[in-house]
Design a protein around this motif. Structure first.
Motif, PDB file in Angstrom:
ATOM      1  N   GLU A 176       0.827  -1.202   0.000  1.00  0.00           N
ATOM      2  CA  GLU A 176       0.000   0.000   0.000  1.00  0.00           C
ATOM      3  C   GLU A 176       0.865   1.257   0.000  1.00  0.00           C
ATOM      4  N   LEU A 177       2.068   1.158   0.542  1.00  0.00           N
ATOM      5  CA  LEU A 177       3.007   2.281   0.554  1.00  0.00           C
ATOM      6  C   LEU A 177       3.998   2.186  -0.600  1.00  0.00           C
ATOM      7  N   ALA A 178       3.680   1.344  -1.582  1.00  0.00           N
ATOM      8  CA  ALA A 178       4.510   1.163  -2.778  1.00  0.00           C
ATOM      9  C   ALA A 178       5.910   0.660  -2.447  1.00  0.00           C
ATOM     10  N   MET A 179       6.036  -0.127  -1.387  1.00  0.00           N
ATOM     11  CA  MET A 179       7.320  -0.712  -0.984  1.00  0.00           C
ATOM     12  C   MET A 179       7.345  -2.181  -1.395  1.00  0.00           C
ATOM     13  N   ARG A 180       7.412  -2.435  -2.700  1.00  0.00           N
ATOM     14  CA  ARG A 180       7.347  -3.798  -3.192  1.00  0.00           C
ATOM     15  C   ARG A 180       8.703  -4.496  -3.186  1.00  0.00           C
TER      16      ARG A 180
END
Length: 205
Positions: A176-180
């Motif tokens: 969700e925080l774009a920390m893939r």
């Protein structure tokens, strides 16, 4: 008036959902209109209403579009236990993570979450159809394992929530925080393996 097979074709439905996904992503739920969705999809407004009752039904359908195959895989695992509890739980957990971490689902969740306060009833429907339905299906799987003498618990639904929570860990908030970064397949499998060990330590009969 009788609806024609062309109006209700799967291809036309997919065309409408493609346009709707774009409009909802750009404008959000409140600002999006059926007129805009019809124009983006290249169909008439009447055709949209032939397929979907209203904007809410269209939005809910967009949430499941593109993830059906992953949902089917997860449900098949839950409905057909092999008798090897540890292996089954590993496969179920991995399928669950692939579903909730899929970019398409995360993106649509974020679109709605940004304005969830304005539409609490829509949030409740999304929860009921998605998360809560998944918990209940997991609970039924665990009940079968309990009946076979493999697990022991007081509340199958709470046990299902425990297992799902152990699997997801901090992964969902990361995407969700774009920390893939660091969420590759090997780490996903390791997360589920740990979840299975902890879960069985608590609930194995």
């Amino acid at each position: 008036m009788k609806k024609t097979s062309t109006e209700l074709s799967p291809a036309k439905r997919a065309q409408i959902l493609g346009g709707a996904s774009q409009v909802f992503s750009e404008l959000g739920y409140e600002r999006a209109s059926v007129d805009q969705i019809a124009a983006r999809a290249g169909v008439s407004k009447a055709t949209v209403y032939n397929h979907f009752e209203d904007k809410k039904a269209l939005f809910l359908a967009c949430f499941s579009e593109g993830i059906t195959a992953m949902e089917d895989q997860l449900n098949a695992l839950l409905d057909t236990p092999t008798g090897n509890l540890e292996r089954d739980l590993q496969q179920i957990g991995e399928a669950l993570l692939r579903l909730i971490l899929s970019p398409v689902l995360v993106k649509r969740y974020l679109v709605f979450a940004a304005q969830a306060d304005q539409f609490p009833e829509l949030g409740e429907e999304l929860f009921e159809q998605g998360v809560w339905s998944g918990y209940q299906r997991m609970a039924r799987y665990l009940e079968r394992a309990s009946a076979a003498g493999d697990l022991r618990f007081d509340d199958s639904l709470e046990a299902a929530i425990d297992f799902c929570s152990l699997c997801t860990g901090d992964f969902s908030i990361r995407v969700e925080l774009a920390m893939r970064e660091g969420l590759e397949e090997a780490r996903l499998q390791a997360r589920v393996s740990r979840a299975v060990r902890v879960f069985l330590k608590c609930y194995r009969a």
